[in-house]
Motif scaffolding. Structure first.
Motif, PDB file in Angstrom:
ATOM      1  N   GLU A 194      35.527  48.106  49.731  1.00  0.00           N
ATOM      2  CA  GLU A 194      33.627  47.794  48.843  1.00  0.00           C
ATOM      3  C   GLU A 194      33.579  46.507  49.100  1.00  0.00           C
ATOM      4  O   GLU A 194      34.580  45.663  49.507  1.00  0.00           O
ATOM      5  N   SER A 240      30.457  43.319  43.362  1.00  0.00           N
ATOM      6  CA  SER A 240      29.802  44.341  43.896  1.00  0.00           C
ATOM      7  C   SER A 240      28.982  44.447  43.896  1.00  0.00           C
ATOM      8  O   SER A 240      28.368  43.942  42.521  1.00  0.00           O
ATOM      9  N   ARG A 285      41.526  53.921  46.692  1.00  0.00           N
ATOM     10  CA  ARG A 285      40.079  54.048  46.723  1.00  0.00           C
ATOM     11  C   ARG A 285      39.192  52.948  48.071  1.00  0.00           C
ATOM     12  O   ARG A 285      39.793  52.932  49.305  1.00  0.00           O
ATOM     13  N   ARG A 296      39.923  54.901  36.543  1.00  0.00           N
ATOM     14  CA  ARG A 296      39.426  56.072  37.344  1.00  0.00           C
ATOM     15  C   ARG A 296      39.619  57.383  35.890  1.00  0.00           C
ATOM     16  O   ARG A 296      39.027  57.558  34.725  1.00  0.00           O
ATOM     17  N   MET A 311      38.054  46.181  37.224  1.00  0.00           N
ATOM     18  CA  MET A 311      37.426  47.553  37.425  1.00  0.00           C
ATOM     19  C   MET A 311      37.371  48.334  36.377  1.00  0.00           C
ATOM     20  O   MET A 311      37.912  48.476  35.813  1.00  0.00           O
ATOM     21  N   PRO A 312      36.565  48.967  36.969  1.00  0.00           N
ATOM     22  CA  PRO A 312      36.650  50.697  36.268  1.00  0.00           C
ATOM     23  C   PRO A 312      37.786  51.854  36.246  1.00  0.00           C
ATOM     24  O   PRO A 312      38.862  51.671  37.170  1.00  0.00           O
ATOM     25  N   ASP A 332      27.252  47.277  42.582  1.00  0.00           N
ATOM     26  CA  ASP A 332      26.596  48.115  41.391  1.00  0.00           C
ATOM     27  C   ASP A 332      27.289  47.337  40.201  1.00  0.00           C
ATOM     28  O   ASP A 332      27.554  47.332  39.271  1.00  0.00           O
ATOM     29  N   GLY A 333      28.622  46.134  40.655  1.00  0.00           N
ATOM     30  CA  GLY A 333      28.858  45.142  39.134  1.00  0.00           C
ATOM     31  C   GLY A 333      30.359  45.731  39.106  1.00  0.00           C
ATOM     32  O   GLY A 333      30.625  45.457  38.178  1.00  0.00           O
ATOM     33  N   ARG A 334      30.441  47.175  39.384  1.00  0.00           N
ATOM     34  CA  ARG A 334      31.460  47.963  38.867  1.00  0.00           C
ATOM     35  C   ARG A 334      33.299  46.816  39.654  1.00  0.00           C
ATOM     36  O   ARG A 334      33.979  46.854  38.072  1.00  0.00           O
ATOM     37  N   TYR A 335      33.322  46.256  40.480  1.00  0.00           N
ATOM     38  CA  TYR A 335      33.565  45.715  40.547  1.00  0.00           C
ATOM     39  C   TYR A 335      34.342  43.963  40.771  1.00  0.00           C
ATOM     40  O   TYR A 335      32.812  43.449  41.728  1.00  0.00           O
ATOM     41  N   SER A 336      34.995  43.125  40.310  1.00  0.00           N
ATOM     42  CA  SER A 336      34.735  41.806  40.236  1.00  0.00           C
ATOM     43  C   SER A 336      36.242  41.127  41.165  1.00  0.00           C
ATOM     44  O   SER A 336      37.345  41.438  40.322  1.00  0.00           O
TER      45      SER A 336
END
Length: 125
Positions: free
Chosen positions: A86, A98, A83, A125, A122-123, A100-104
């Motif tokens: 970030e 991140s 990926r 795929r 993380m989200p 956008d709040g997608r990764y912590s």
């Protein structure tokens, strides 16, 4: 001034509803309850990571993929598998998140006080 019966009924209803809410003591809106949960161990681990000059580490994740993390001033730069990189910033509660709040990303200290364990949310795929 011409007011229809429907408009008059709406005005009267609104007046009584407002008066009833003030009489009941509900003149302030009810606030939603928000619970903030943070672990002091996670906050301490984040402080250690932020205090480490030129923090750079690679982790072999349970998925078999590799996670690379390095510091960039007051932020971290993270790359998981193939990926894109970030940028993550500390949220004050022990996590690096991140924009956008997608990764912590959360760290845990080992017995020597270094950030050897990491958890990534993380989200899919």
């Amino acid at each position: 001034m011409n007011i229809s019966h429907q408009q008059l009924a709406a005005i009267v209803l609104a007046t009584f509803t407002t008066a009833a809410s003030f009489a009941a003591g509900t003149d302030t809106p009810e606030l939603s309850r928000v619970e903030i949960i943070r672990s002091s161990a996670e906050v301490e681990a984040a402080r250690v990571v932020l205090a480490t000059q030129a923090f750079r580490s690679a982790y072999q994740m349970e998925t078999g993929e590799r996670l690379m993390v390095d510091s960039r001033g007051s932020a971290l730069r993270m790359r998981y598998a193939d990926r894109p990189f970030e940028t993550l910033r500390h949220d004050g509660n022990g996590r690096f998140v991140s924009a956008d709040g997608r990764y912590s990303l959360r760290f845990a200290l080992d017995q020597g006080g270094t950030a050897e364990r990491v958890t990534l949310a993380m989200p899919a795929r």
